[in-house]
Enzyme design. Sequence first.
Site, mmCIF file in Angstrom:
data_model
loop_
_atom_site.group_PDB
_atom_site.id
_atom_site.type_symbol
_atom_site.label_atom_id
_atom_site.label_comp_id
_atom_site.label_asym_id
_atom_site.label_seq_id
_atom_site.Cartn_x
_atom_site.Cartn_y
_atom_site.Cartn_z
ATOM 1 N N SER A 555 68.080 59.334 48.466
ATOM 2 C CA SER A 555 67.314 59.701 49.095
ATOM 3 C C SER A 555 67.456 58.804 50.490
ATOM 4 O O SER A 555 68.914 57.957 50.808
ATOM 5 C CB SER A 555 66.207 57.846 49.237
ATOM 6 O OG SER A 555 65.247 57.935 50.182
ATOM 7 N N TYR A 568 63.911 49.100 45.870
ATOM 8 C CA TYR A 568 64.572 50.441 45.979
ATOM 9 C C TYR A 568 65.323 50.995 46.445
ATOM 10 O O TYR A 568 66.411 51.760 46.561
ATOM 11 C CB TYR A 568 63.209 51.102 46.271
ATOM 12 C CG TYR A 568 63.326 52.419 46.389
ATOM 13 C CD1 TYR A 568 63.034 53.553 44.677
ATOM 14 C CD2 TYR A 568 63.908 53.246 47.464
ATOM 15 C CE1 TYR A 568 63.013 54.228 45.152
ATOM 16 C CE2 TYR A 568 63.867 54.781 47.739
ATOM 17 C CZ TYR A 568 62.995 55.282 46.753
ATOM 18 O OH TYR A 568 63.316 56.837 46.724
#
Length: 678
Positions: A555, A568
């Site tokens: 990501s 995250y």
Amino acid sequence: MTNPAVHDLLGRSNRLGADPRNTNYAGGNTSAKASEPDPVTGRPVDLVWVKGSGGDLGTLTESGLAVLRLDRLRALVDVYPGVEREDEMVAAFDFCPHGKGGAAPSIDTAMHGLVEAPHVDHLHPDSGIALATAADGEALTRECFGDRVVWVPWRRPGFQLGLDISAIAEKNPQAIGCILGGHGITAWGRTSEECEANSLEIIRTAEKFLQDKGKAEPFGPVLDGYAALPEAERRARAAALAPVVRGLASTDRPQVGHYTDSDVVLDFVARAEHPRLAALGTSCPDHFLRTKVRPLVVDLPATATVEETVTRLKELHAEYRAEYAAYYERHATPDSPAMRGADPAIVLVPGVGMFSFGKDKQTARVAGEFYVNAINVMRGAEAVSSYAPIDEAEKFRIEYWALEEAKLVRMPKPKPLATRVAFVTGAASGIGKAVARRLAAEGACVVVADLDLQKAVDAAAEIGNSDTAIGVAADVSDGEAVAAAFREAALAFGGVDLVVNNAGLSISKPLLETTESDWDLQHDVMAKGSFLVSREAARIMIEQGIGGDIVYISSKNSLFAGPNNIAYGATKADQAHQVRLLAAELGPHQIRVNGINPDGVVRGSGIFAGGWGASRAAVYGVKEEELGEFYARRTLLKREVLPEHVAAAVFALTGGDLTRTTGLHIPVDSGVAAAFLR
């Protein structure tokens, strides 16, 4: 409007081809003769419709038929140069089509056109081939059928065989068909119904003859230690061996694998006579063109350990390659095509079963089905006589036939990911599903892995049948669950070449609200999960010895520090560094490890739909339905990132153009300056 004869031909073909007792997949051909008005003269012209080259009777449609003028086809008899030049007659078929001619005519077209009967079937039933390959097949054919079915000595398929059968049918008006030595059967009839009935009479009569006359154990007694292992142990052993066997079978070119543990196979490899019979090879041309002249047979009992079997497999594989090269040298002529590869297409392991290989899953599966046919043929022949296939020189003539080579040359160019087996985690939705679909579209076999088995199965079914994709359950945070999922991949396709670590979830909370369980769950699924998946994938790839790709869907958050995102973002940074660490470690094994850093992918995302979208929208003060647009506005390109864009990046990394790239992260974020790689 379809000619009634063609309508009847297609119905007959589909019925015969639907029953494996009648013929094997893509084996045999059928035909019908009738008249139609010539569109130029308006006068009737006699035509023959015959199944074209490479088609399958069970699924035959009108587009799969070659359509030829019967007068021109039969006129070729007058210019036939003789058996030494009979291959030239295939090119002559190009001057016989009616209109556009339909499908490419097969080598058996002469048989169908030259036999006077209006309807002809040529089939490869196990029972018929059993008689055709028995040492005293001619006498057995007479005993089984009287003069109702005639024996035709072995002759390679072609124009001369068509002449032979035509002459025999003319000289034996009482006959309904013939047994073709070493090959199969041909039947004929005045109507389509009569032809089909005659084909079935030959097949069923032969079946009953073999059953009534045959001895009980034609393959001999079960050898000590060679009986089938219990199912769970057998499949675990097969999964452990599959990557090794696939790697060996891919020495010359990559192959996809298929595993079979049917009772037919397990019984054959348990019996005393299986080494002798396997060494004789298959006989029907349709069989050995797919199975090669003989299989590789492991000469160890089922009680041998995996390690012992692996060691012996490698020794036997080296011997097999040397023997195949010697076979080629014994029979090759100056104009023979180059050797196509010396690896086995069939590998038999006592107690475990059979591994078969091909350029794709369907080819590998069909090769296994053909060897099951061959076992049935050997059983029938040994039950009433002894198995005596056509000799090695004849097999070579067909395997390296110029016409077969021409057929291979005509085949379409393989897709970029053909022969590759992909394993995608979290593939039932969102990015994972898009990746799985793209890889399959580019030719890969795909294992759709997801925590929810039913969703994985459903997603795989959307992609294609089990030759293209399967669904498996995979809790990536559980090491044994991961290993079990990879075992399923090995049993389905032989191993794994391309792994995409995509499974994930997101918990959006400020630091002070993030609990230990939040942290642990986030890291168990993505950091630990990626580690477990990569570890199992690397083990299999190293055993295969043919390299591979591991791709992490990381990501932009592995680089970009956003608010309320500690668990995250930290686990994505963990994944990103795993890419670099594993690229360094696995490079010597030709395993490339790369990553992709997407921006938030909202549409189609299971993560965003599961609450992450609402949380992130609240953080940024926008409506949840506007989140994708919000993400797009803050990028340099002002474009939303969709699952398909990430899938395209996976293909770019693995499709063959970046073969010297490893340890790379590709941003797929429409340009987030804060996430630029430095």
